[in-house]
Design an enzyme around this catalytic site. Structure first.
Site, PDB file in Angstrom:
ATOM      1  N   ASP A 199     -28.606   6.755   9.937  1.00 57.50           N
ATOM      2  CA  ASP A 199     -29.390   6.373   8.753  1.00 57.50           C
ATOM      3  C   ASP A 199     -28.577   5.488   7.811  1.00 57.50           C
ATOM      4  OD1 ASP A 199     -27.592   8.272   7.804  1.00 57.50           O
ATOM      5  OD2 ASP A 199     -29.080   9.460   6.719  1.00 57.50           O
ATOM      6  N   GLU A 200     -27.251   5.409   8.036  1.00 56.84           N
ATOM      7  CA  GLU A 200     -26.401   4.643   7.106  1.00 56.84           C
ATOM      8  C   GLU A 200     -26.708   3.154   7.140  1.00 56.84           C
ATOM      9  OE1 GLU A 200     -22.312   5.985   6.959  1.00 56.84           O
ATOM     10  OE2 GLU A 200     -22.887   7.963   7.687  1.00 56.84           O
TER      11      GLU A 200
ATOM     12  N   ARG B 235     -14.102   7.224  -2.296  1.00 58.61           N
ATOM     13  CA  ARG B 235     -14.125   6.293  -1.162  1.00 58.61           C
ATOM     14  C   ARG B 235     -14.601   4.928  -1.652  1.00 58.61           C
ATOM     15  NH1 ARG B 235     -18.122   8.254   3.487  1.00 58.61           N
ATOM     16  NH2 ARG B 235     -16.298   9.223   4.405  1.00 58.61           N
TER      17      ARG B 235
ATOM     18  N   ALA C  61     -19.205   5.405  20.130  1.00 57.52           N
ATOM     19  CA  ALA C  61     -19.008   4.585  18.928  1.00 57.52           C
ATOM     20  C   ALA C  61     -17.744   5.031  18.219  1.00 57.52           C
ATOM     21  CB  ALA C  61     -20.198   4.748  17.974  1.00 57.52           C
TER      22      ALA C  61
ATOM     23  N   ALA D 115     -22.275  -1.344   8.840  1.00 61.98           N
ATOM     24  CA  ALA D 115     -22.567  -2.742   9.200  1.00 61.98           C
ATOM     25  C   ALA D 115     -22.474  -2.933  10.713  1.00 61.98           C
ATOM     26  CB  ALA D 115     -21.604  -3.684   8.486  1.00 61.98           C
TER      27      ALA D 115
ATOM     28  N   ILE E 196     -21.629  14.657  18.973  1.00 67.50           N
ATOM     29  CA  ILE E 196     -23.063  14.730  19.297  1.00 67.50           C
ATOM     30  C   ILE E 196     -23.268  14.558  20.804  1.00 67.50           C
ATOM     31  CG2 ILE E 196     -25.341  13.723  18.870  1.00 67.50           C
ATOM     32  CD1 ILE E 196     -24.199  12.738  16.139  1.00 67.50           C
TER      33      ILE E 196
ATOM     34  N   LEU F 160     -16.436  15.762   6.683  1.00 68.17           N
ATOM     35  CA  LEU F 160     -16.383  16.689   5.543  1.00 68.17           C
ATOM     36  C   LEU F 160     -16.426  18.179   5.922  1.00 68.17           C
ATOM     37  CD1 LEU F 160     -16.335  17.112   2.460  1.00 68.17           C
ATOM     38  CD2 LEU F 160     -18.832  17.057   2.514  1.00 68.17           C
TER      39      LEU F 160
ATOM     40  N   ARG G 238     -25.920  13.975   0.854  1.00 71.95           N
ATOM     41  CA  ARG G 238     -26.169  13.750   2.275  1.00 71.95           C
ATOM     42  C   ARG G 238     -27.272  14.703   2.733  1.00 71.95           C
ATOM     43  NH1 ARG G 238     -23.804   9.986   0.874  1.00 71.95           N
ATOM     44  NH2 ARG G 238     -21.960   8.963   1.738  1.00 71.95           N
TER      45      ARG G 238
ATOM     46  N   SER H  85     -16.983   6.285  14.691  1.00 70.51           N
ATOM     47  CA  SER H  85     -18.019   6.915  13.872  1.00 70.51           C
ATOM     48  C   SER H  85     -17.588   7.325  12.457  1.00 70.51           C
ATOM     49  CB  SER H  85     -18.548   8.158  14.589  1.00 70.51           C
ATOM     50  OG  SER H  85     -17.539   9.149  14.660  1.00 70.51           O
TER      51      SER H  85
HETATM   52  P1  NAD Z   1     -17.711  10.916  17.725  1.00 70.76           P
HETATM   53  O1  NAD Z   1     -16.739  10.022  17.041  1.00 70.76           O
HETATM   54  O2  NAD Z   1     -17.534  12.394  17.634  1.00 70.76           O
HETATM   55  O3  NAD Z   1     -17.740  10.566  19.282  1.00 70.76           O
HETATM   56  C1  NAD Z   1     -17.738   9.249  19.754  1.00 70.76           C
HETATM   57  C2  NAD Z   1     -17.397   9.289  21.235  1.00 70.76           C
HETATM   58  O4  NAD Z   1     -17.395   7.945  21.724  1.00 70.76           O
HETATM   59  C3  NAD Z   1     -16.013   9.881  21.543  1.00 70.76           C
HETATM   60  O5  NAD Z   1     -16.089  10.774  22.627  1.00 70.76           O
HETATM   61  C4  NAD Z   1     -15.171   8.655  21.908  1.00 70.76           C
HETATM   62  O6  NAD Z   1     -14.133   8.937  22.829  1.00 70.76           O
HETATM   63  C5  NAD Z   1     -16.223   7.738  22.513  1.00 70.76           C
HETATM   64  N1  NAD Z   1     -15.853   6.320  22.407  1.00 70.76           N
HETATM   65  C6  NAD Z   1     -15.406   5.672  21.306  1.00 70.76           C
HETATM   66  N2  NAD Z   1     -15.126   4.391  21.607  1.00 70.76           N
HETATM   67  C7  NAD Z   1     -15.431   4.228  22.926  1.00 70.76           C
HETATM   68  C8  NAD Z   1     -15.372   3.119  23.816  1.00 70.76           C
HETATM   69  N3  NAD Z   1     -14.937   1.918  23.408  1.00 70.76           N
HETATM   70  N4  NAD Z   1     -15.791   3.303  25.088  1.00 70.76           N
HETATM   71  C9  NAD Z   1     -16.232   4.510  25.515  1.00 70.76           C
HETATM   72  N5  NAD Z   1     -16.282   5.593  24.718  1.00 70.76           N
HETATM   73  C10 NAD Z   1     -15.889   5.455  23.433  1.00 70.76           C
HETATM   74  O7  NAD Z   1     -19.139  10.466  17.197  1.00 70.76           O
HETATM   75  P2  NAD Z   1     -20.450  11.327  16.937  1.00 70.76           P
HETATM   76  O8  NAD Z   1     -20.399  11.846  15.564  1.00 70.76           O
HETATM   77  O9  NAD Z   1     -20.677  12.254  18.066  1.00 70.76           O
HETATM   78  O10 NAD Z   1     -21.557  10.174  16.961  1.00 70.76           O
HETATM   79  C11 NAD Z   1     -22.177   9.776  18.170  1.00 70.76           C
HETATM   80  C12 NAD Z   1     -23.180   8.685  17.904  1.00 70.76           C
HETATM   81  O11 NAD Z   1     -24.163   9.150  16.983  1.00 70.76           O
HETATM   82  C13 NAD Z   1     -22.551   7.440  17.252  1.00 70.76           C
HETATM   83  O12 NAD Z   1     -23.157   6.307  17.801  1.00 70.76           O
HETATM   84  C14 NAD Z   1     -22.890   7.586  15.781  1.00 70.76           C
HETATM   85  O13 NAD Z   1     -22.991   6.327  15.174  1.00 70.76           O
HETATM   86  C15 NAD Z   1     -24.222   8.293  15.850  1.00 70.76           C
HETATM   87  N6  NAD Z   1     -24.540   9.155  14.696  1.00 70.76           N
HETATM   88  C16 NAD Z   1     -23.653  10.082  14.243  1.00 70.76           C
HETATM   89  C17 NAD Z   1     -24.006  10.904  13.178  1.00 70.76           C
HETATM   90  C18 NAD Z   1     -23.085  11.978  12.663  1.00 70.76           C
HETATM   91  O14 NAD Z   1     -23.392  12.641  11.679  1.00 70.76           O
HETATM   92  N7  NAD Z   1     -21.950  12.248  13.308  1.00 70.76           N
HETATM   93  C19 NAD Z   1     -25.259  10.767  12.583  1.00 70.76           C
HETATM   94  C20 NAD Z   1     -26.138   9.799  13.083  1.00 70.76           C
HETATM   95  C21 NAD Z   1     -25.777   9.002  14.145  1.00 70.76           C
HETATM   96  P1  TYD Z   2     -18.402  12.240   6.162  1.00 69.96           P
HETATM   97  O1  TYD Z   2     -18.400  13.594   6.786  1.00 69.96           O
HETATM   98  O2  TYD Z   2     -17.227  11.351   6.361  1.00 69.96           O
HETATM   99  O3  TYD Z   2     -19.757  11.524   6.604  1.00 69.96           O
HETATM  100  P2  TYD Z   2     -20.430  10.137   6.057  1.00 69.96           P
HETATM  101  O4  TYD Z   2     -19.444   9.415   5.236  1.00 69.96           O
HETATM  102  O5  TYD Z   2     -20.738   9.427   7.319  1.00 69.96           O
HETATM  103  O6  TYD Z   2     -21.639  10.572   5.303  1.00 69.96           O
HETATM  104  O7  TYD Z   2     -18.575  12.435   4.589  1.00 69.96           O
HETATM  105  C1  TYD Z   2     -19.676  13.151   4.057  1.00 69.96           C
HETATM  106  C2  TYD Z   2     -19.611  13.053   2.552  1.00 69.96           C
HETATM  107  O8  TYD Z   2     -18.443  13.767   2.097  1.00 69.96           O
HETATM  108  C3  TYD Z   2     -19.424  11.637   2.031  1.00 69.96           C
HETATM  109  O9  TYD Z   2     -20.145  11.513   0.819  1.00 69.96           O
HETATM  110  C4  TYD Z   2     -17.937  11.518   1.786  1.00 69.96           C
HETATM  111  C5  TYD Z   2     -17.542  12.914   1.383  1.00 69.96           C
HETATM  112  N1  TYD Z   2     -16.178  13.346   1.749  1.00 69.96           N
HETATM  113  C6  TYD Z   2     -15.362  13.978   0.794  1.00 69.96           C
HETATM  114  O10 TYD Z   2     -15.759  14.161  -0.365  1.00 69.96           O
HETATM  115  N2  TYD Z   2     -14.129  14.403   1.180  1.00 69.96           N
HETATM  116  C7  TYD Z   2     -13.663  14.223   2.448  1.00 69.96           C
HETATM  117  O11 TYD Z   2     -12.493  14.609   2.737  1.00 69.96           O
HETATM  118  C8  TYD Z   2     -14.509  13.605   3.421  1.00 69.96           C
HETATM  119  C9  TYD Z   2     -14.032  13.377   4.834  1.00 69.96           C
HETATM  120  C10 TYD Z   2     -15.770  13.189   3.020  1.00 69.96           C
END
Ligand code: NAD
Ligand code: TYD
Length: 352
Positions: A134-135, A289, A86, A160, A15, A198, A222, A88
């Site tokens: 939202d988790e 899971r 984070a 958490a 993101i 996923l 989701r 993530s």
């Molecule tokens: P991601 O895991 O793809 O990217 C996380 C980034 O943070 C990476 O570039 C990593 O190198 C960096 N990072 C990790 N630990 C670090 C540290 N100690 N110091 C500096 N950099 C560090 O995550 P994402 O999916 O892009 O999520 C970004 C943010 O959005 C997170 O805070 C996550 O909780 C939030 N978020 C994600 C989703 C989603 O669907 N992916 C949805 C809602 C909120």
């Molecule tokens: P994920 O992409 O890990 O996001 P989150 O757990 O943060 O919602 O998983 C999305 C959904 O897909 C979740 O219900 C867990 C499920 N899942 C599978 O069924 N198989 C997989 O290999 C993965 C990574 C996730």
């Protein structure tokens, strides 16, 4: 447009890279610093198109390093922070919860403290924007939606740790008057998504005709949002939200995992020129899971009503665009799955 100096944390991640690109291109008067530790999830290949822009700077560093973070804020005098860094991935949080507490809780507290110290005499025009999930609200049954008033009820070490970081952000607002904003978004999908989650995992496995693991019965739900729409929401919230406010962001786009994967299989068959039904044969049910949240669904009406944001893209179109991106960026996918980019960073940044 006003000049600003803004820190984006985690800008090399999924993101974060979309947010960084949007800000670099849209706000030439802003000087943007992308601070990222380049963990397994951080990838500078996500940002090659903007790497040489004059308003973009990359800093490799860890948000858990207190002294480094204090010095960084003093050195660059940031007036805005977009905090995305984070750990993530829920599955990783189950095997290594302490890593999540360290980065998500301690890392966030370090950033808050550094912002407080820098801004203590003048909070005017400053903003600390914490990007969350939202988790934190827990798991829904068949009915209802998460609103900004839903009590926190996180169930995985990941959620958490994010809930805890949200609490610290609000504590700094109430205790020290730090100008904070929080958003809690549903599951994102799109380009540059690391193939442990996923959708990109399924795309990669289908491409290589490998099994697609579905946890439990595949009935978990989701609410999927296109990552570029999340980045647009972050832009609007950063610039127009009232200090101290929280906004939920979501796509009103609920899918059971199994229906989503079946849809993806159909798209992949068409794109790869395989007979209908080929990819669906790869679907493999595996053990569930631990503590698997049943359903997430966001009520994003506050964001729509107050700040005028709505998602721009329907899921069919977004999913197809996402598949197209992965098929057109085979090198990116091969690099992140082979770990080549990790060894490159180790060499590139040793001794810096
Ligand atoms: P991601 O895991 O793809 O990217 C996380 C980034 O943070 C990476 O570039 C990593 O190198 C960096 N990072 C990790 N630990 C670090 C540290 N100690 N110091 C500096 N950099 C560090 O995550 P994402 O999916 O892009 O999520 C970004 C943010 O959005 C997170 O805070 C996550 O909780 C939030 N978020 C994600 C989703 C989603 O669907 N992916 C949805 C809602 C909120
Ligand atoms: P994920 O992409 O890990 O996001 P989150 O757990 O943060 O919602 O998983 C999305 C959904 O897909 C979740 O219900 C867990 C499920 N899942 C599978 O069924 N198989 C997989 O290999 C993965 C990574 C996730």
């Amino acid at each position: 447009m006003k000049k600003r100096t803004i820190l984006i944390t985690g800008g090399a991640g999924f993101i974060g890279s979309h947010v960084t690109r949007l800000f670099v291109n849209k706000y030439p008067n802003y000087t943007l610093y992308n601070l990222d530790a380049l963990t397994y999830a951080g990838n500078l290949e996500n940002l090659t198109d903007i790497a040489n822009k004059p308003n973009y700077n990359f800093i490799k560093g860890d948000i858990t390093d207190e002294i480094f973070i204090q010095e960084l804020f003093q050195k660059y005098q940031f007036d805005g922070v977009l905090h995305l860094a984070a750990e993530s991935h829920v599955d990783r949080s189950i095997t290594d919860p302490l890593a999540f507490i360290k980065t998500n809780v301690l890392g966030t507290a370090n950033l808050l403290t550094a912002a407080k110290n820098l801004w203590k005499n003048n909070m005017e025009g400053k903003r600390f924007y914490h990007i969350s999930t939202d988790e934190v609200y827990g798991s829904l049954g068949k009915e209802g939606f998460f609103t900004e008033e839903t009590p926190y009820d996180p169930r995985s070490p990941y959620s958490a740790s994010k809930a805890s970081s949200d609490h610290f952000v609000r504590a700094y607002y109430h205790t020290y008057g730090l100008p904070v904003v929080i958003s809690n978004c549903s599951n994102n999908y799109g380009a540059n998504h690391f193939p442990e989650k996923l959708i990109p995992l399924a795309i990669n496995n289908i491409k290589h005709s490998k099994p697609i693991p579905i946890y439990g019965k595949g009935e978990n739900i989701r609410d999927w949002l296109w990552v570029n729409d999340h980045a647009r929401a972050i832009d609007v919230i950063f610039h127009t939200a009232k200090i101290g406010e929280t906004y939920n962001i979501g796509g009103h786009n609920e899918w059971t995992n199994i229906d989503l994967i079946k849809k993806l299989c159909e798209i992949m068959d068409t794109k790869l020129g395989r007979p209908k039904g080929t990819s669906a044969q790869l679907i493999t049910y595996v053990s569930d899971r631990a503590g698997h949240d049943m359903r997430y669904a966001i009520d994003a009406s506050k964001l729509e009503r107050e700040l005028g944001w709505t998602p721009s893209l329907q899921f069919d179109e977004g999913l197809e665009k996402t598949v197209d991106w992965y098929l057109a960026n085979e090198e990116w996918l091969d690099n992140v799955t082979s770990g080549n980019y990790q060894s490159y960073y180790e060499k590139q940044y040793t001794d810096r």
